[in-house]
Design a protein around this motif. Structure first.
Motif, PDB file in Angstrom:
ATOM      1  N   ASP A 116      47.605 -28.806 -17.740  1.00  0.00           N
ATOM      2  CA  ASP A 116      48.856 -29.728 -17.448  1.00  0.00           C
ATOM      3  C   ASP A 116      49.502 -29.605 -18.738  1.00  0.00           C
TER       4      ASP A 116
ATOM      5  N   SER B   6      55.578 -30.594 -18.230  1.00  0.00           N
ATOM      6  CA  SER B   6      55.638 -31.857 -17.688  1.00  0.00           C
ATOM      7  C   SER B   6      56.682 -32.787 -18.259  1.00  0.00           C
ATOM      8  N   PRO B   7      58.010 -32.355 -18.204  1.00  0.00           N
ATOM      9  CA  PRO B   7      59.087 -32.991 -18.638  1.00  0.00           C
ATOM     10  C   PRO B   7      59.331 -34.383 -18.038  1.00  0.00           C
ATOM     11  N   ASN B   8      59.976 -35.399 -18.604  1.00  0.00           N
ATOM     12  CA  ASN B   8      60.459 -36.399 -17.703  1.00  0.00           C
ATOM     13  C   ASN B   8      61.605 -35.875 -17.139  1.00  0.00           C
TER      14      ASN B   8
ATOM     15  N   HIS C 246      52.873 -31.672 -14.558  1.00  0.00           N
ATOM     16  CA  HIS C 246      52.913 -32.969 -14.324  1.00  0.00           C
ATOM     17  C   HIS C 246      53.932 -34.008 -14.666  1.00  0.00           C
TER      18      HIS C 246
ATOM     19  N   GLY D  85      57.285 -36.282 -15.023  1.00  0.00           N
ATOM     20  CA  GLY D  85      57.614 -37.598 -15.325  1.00  0.00           C
ATOM     21  C   GLY D  85      58.794 -37.820 -14.268  1.00  0.00           C
TER      22      GLY D  85
ATOM     23  N   GLU E 258      54.395 -37.854 -11.492  1.00  0.00           N
ATOM     24  CA  GLU E 258      53.803 -39.163 -11.142  1.00  0.00           C
ATOM     25  C   GLU E 258      53.860 -39.881 -10.170  1.00  0.00           C
TER      26      GLU E 258
ATOM     27  N   TYR F  17      51.600 -45.484 -17.500  1.00  0.00           N
ATOM     28  CA  TYR F  17      51.430 -44.100 -17.661  1.00  0.00           C
ATOM     29  C   TYR F  17      50.000 -43.649 -17.538  1.00  0.00           C
TER      30      TYR F  17
ATOM     31  N   ASP G  45      47.572 -41.233 -15.199  1.00  0.00           N
ATOM     32  CA  ASP G  45      46.654 -40.331 -15.788  1.00  0.00           C
ATOM     33  C   ASP G  45      45.240 -40.353 -14.968  1.00  0.00           C
TER      34      ASP G  45
ATOM     35  N   TYR H 182      45.460 -30.646 -21.698  1.00  0.00           N
ATOM     36  CA  TYR H 182      46.649 -31.308 -21.637  1.00  0.00           C
ATOM     37  C   TYR H 182      47.504 -31.052 -22.860  1.00  0.00           C
TER      38      TYR H 182
ATOM     39  N   VAL I  78      50.415 -31.388 -24.647  1.00  0.00           N
ATOM     40  CA  VAL I  78      51.390 -32.355 -25.043  1.00  0.00           C
ATOM     41  C   VAL I  78      51.312 -32.674 -26.643  1.00  0.00           C
TER      42      VAL I  78
ATOM     43  N   GLN J 269      50.959 -37.988 -28.825  1.00  0.00           N
ATOM     44  CA  GLN J 269      50.162 -38.959 -27.738  1.00  0.00           C
ATOM     45  C   GLN J 269      48.854 -38.686 -27.788  1.00  0.00           C
TER      46      GLN J 269
ATOM     47  N   PHE K 128      45.709 -39.953 -25.332  1.00  0.00           N
ATOM     48  CA  PHE K 128      44.590 -39.059 -24.656  1.00  0.00           C
ATOM     49  C   PHE K 128      42.973 -39.303 -25.073  1.00  0.00           C
TER      50      PHE K 128
END
Ligand code: ARG
Length: 619
Positions: free
Chosen positions: A120, A123-125, A160, A162, A306, A355, A359, A377, A379, A383, A387
């Motif tokens: 994963d 995974s940007p928003n 993933h 956002g 998402e 969020y 997940d 992940y 990230v 975060q 996790f």
């Protein structure tokens, strides 16, 4: 062929009484310390000797007699307090290099137990332009995917996205109030990004000025009237607003934030208008990302954002409740996990999902769809707590088939050692960063390679510019923060992509100047001669590639590959100074050196590719 693995197996088979073969084998390490005159070292006798209260050197001598390292190496030498030094036979190194040259490069044997690994990453928003922070997840994740694939595992690259959060509420609000239809017709992506920035700018005072005003009020509450007045005067001077105007500005900004949230809630509730707009925007948002990914050479197998999991969220919460894992608390639905003060919220008191709920749905979906052995992940380390708690909840829920790992990374810092910003204080856009890197590279290329024509210099600059950015990131231990520095990342000597790319191009130029074709050299299968220590040192490095990949995959660290390539290039540089290739004293020696050069080039090309970095034939 994995040299380290073979040595480990041999030592494991010679484990002394009282030792565990697995850890005894694992205590074999590659070592470069020239004092030891060895290539690998087995250090397992310390632990066994200490546990048995035995004389460690004597124990080591017994192991040295028992272990059979032929044909790779002879009897190991006992050194220091009880190390076993292994020196590979020159003849074996030469023969192995010959086999590598004649066979399929890089000669990695398929894994005994291939794993399915979900990665994963990126995974940007979406809906907001990608910024500099996104480069880390994108390049680290891409590199890990390449490394696992090269080792023969099955990799699922999952972006993933956002694509369902507040940022869409912001665009929806902007669309309804501030759309410039002509601009949208001309360039939808740019207009959507403008709307996002516009609304974000309108919300910003809620935080900034809100904080400043709160400070003033706090001082007043403490009876520090003079200080409060000073702070307020400073604030007014900066903003040109008096107290009432400041309050109004904050209230207005909060109202915009609230309105954005309301648009988001409507979208999530299935409001027809908002959903239709979301569907209309998505392709443009994705298109904007696509450009960046293409340029970076990054691809995904799936892009399940998402929004994909939205229909599953209610049943995730129900299931957790039915199993007694989640409980109601103050109107919210939560899971308590050991070691965390705050529970993991899966449904907020207003009914909205989190969020983390997404997940959880994602973990379930991945388990059912791909049955992964390992899920990574990639990230930001900020975060980490999310996790840790998420994984704890997943295990409670029975989704414990895959090893879940947060591949965390640090922050990119500017010259002032604070998170990097543009001169105006904005976060640095990713595309402009890539452009800038390419133009910085152009300066280097123009200066060093004036003989190339302009087209070729442009092409080389793109490869060098992107390589420099990626490598500057990947050569760091991912957990450290690092300072972004153009000069350093494009230096032609030092631990940079540019240095490695130069080493590659230099080898290509040897072949061109001598009129040799690498394929013909391979076909000819010349005998490899390792008379000079520089030839031997380089040869050993070349053979290490498979074991380095294993290590990088085990530690989930691309910098293991980067460090290896830097070491390889340094050895090549010594070889290049000490061992004439085209002017070698005999044709046999020349052909052997050409073969070593070719293997070095193949290793550099293959290794850089694992970091997502290209090479050029000349630069
Ligand atoms: N979109 C998130 C962010 O920008 C990162 C998502 C990481 N992946 C995940 N499964 N939570 O912060």
């Amino acid at each position: 062929m994995n040299v380290l693995e073979r040595l480990r197996a041999a030592f494991a088979a010679a484990t002394p009484e009282g030792g565990d073969p697995k850890s005894f084998g694992a205590a074999v390490k590659y070592t470069t310390d020239p004092r030891f005159r060895c290539d690998y070292q087995a250090n397992g006798c310390m632990a066994v000797g200490n546990a048995r209260k035995a004389n460690i050197r004597e124990l080591a001598a017994v192991v040295a007699d028992a272990v059979d390292l032929e044909p790779m190496a002879g009897k190991p030498e006992v050194a220091g307090p009880g190390f076993l030094n292994v020196r590979l036979h020159d003849a074996w190194i030469a023969k192995s290099l010959g086999e590598l040259l004649a066979g399929e490069f890089p000669g990695i044997e398929p894994p005994k137990a291939p794993r399915t690994v979900v990665i994963d990453f990126s995974s940007p928003n979406v809906a907001k332009p990608m910024h500099v922070g996104h480069i880390r997840s994108t390049v680290i994740g891409d590199s890990l995917a390449r490394i696992f694939e090269a080792l023969g595992h099955r990799v699922i690259r999952d972006n993933h996205l956002g694509d369902w959060g507040l940022q869409f509420g912001m665009i929806l609000l902007g669309w309804k109030n501030d759309l410039d239809p002509e601009a949208y017709a001309l360039n939808p992506v740019a207009e959507l990004a403008r709307l996002y920035r516009h609304v974000a700018a309108r919300i910003k005072p809620a935080d900034d000025l809100g904080d400043d005003l709160r400070e003033v009020e706090a001082l007043e509450a403490k009876g520090k009237a003079e200080e409060a007045a000073k702070a307020l005067a400073k604030l007014s001077a900066r903003t040109g607003l008096d107290r009432d105007q400041l309050k109004a500005a904050v209230a207005q900004a909060r109202a915009v934030a609230e309105a954005s949230r309301a648009e988001t809630v409507k979208l999530h509730a299935g409001d027809e208008e908002n959903l239709a707009l979301w569907k209309k925007f998505m392709p443009y948002c994705l298109e904007a990302l696509r450009g960046v990914y293409e340029r970076l050479g990054v691809r995904f197998d799936v892009e399940l954002g998402e929004s994909f999991y939205n229909p599953m969220l209610a049943s995730v919460v129900e299931d957790l409740q039915a199993r007694g894992i989640a409980t109601e608390s103050d109107g919210a639905v939560v899971v308590f996990t050991e070691g965390f003060k705050a529970p993991f919220i899966v449904r907020k008191s207003d009914g909205a999902f989190n969020y983390g709920t997404t997940d959880l749905a994602t973990i379930k979906y991945r388990d059912e769809t791909w049955k992964p052995d390992q899920s990574l992940y990639v990230v930001d380390q900020r975060q980490a707590d999310h996790f840790k708690q998420l994984f704890a909840v997943a295990r409670k829920w029975g989704h414990d088939g895959a090893v879940l790992e947060h591949v965390a990374f640090g922050t990119i810092l500017g010259p002032n050692r604070k998170p990097i910003k543009t001169r105006d204080g904005d976060t640095v856009g990713l595309e402009s960063l890539l452009d800038e890197s390419v133009s910085e590279a152009r300066k280097v290329v123009d200066e060093n390679s004036p003989e190339l024509d302009a087209d070729e210099r442009a092409r080389v600059s793109e490869v060098v510019g992107l390589g420099a950015i990626k490598y500057a990131d990947l050569c760091q231990n991912r957990l450290s923060d690092y300072v972004f520095d153009w000069q350093k990342m494009m230096a032609t000597n030092g631990n940079t992509a540019t240095y490695l790319q130069y080493a590659y191009a230099r080898i290509r130029s040897i072949f061109r100047r001598g009129g040799f074709d690498p394929a013909a050299v391979r076909d000819q299968k010349p005998a490899i001669i390792l008379d000079n220590p520089a030839e031997r040192a380089l040869g050993i490095r070349i053979l290490r590639l498979p074991e380095v990949l294993e290590l990088a995959a085990l530690e989930l660290k691309p910098n293991v590959v980067a460090d290896y390539l830097f070491d390889l290039a340094n050895c090549f540089s010594t070889f290049f100074e000490e061992c004439p290739v085209l002017k070698a004293d005999t044709p046999e020696r020349r052909d052997s050196r050409l073969a070593i050069c070719d293997l070095t080039a193949q290793t550099l090309e293959f290794g850089l590719d694992l970091l997502g970095i290209d090479v050029v034939e000349r630069m």
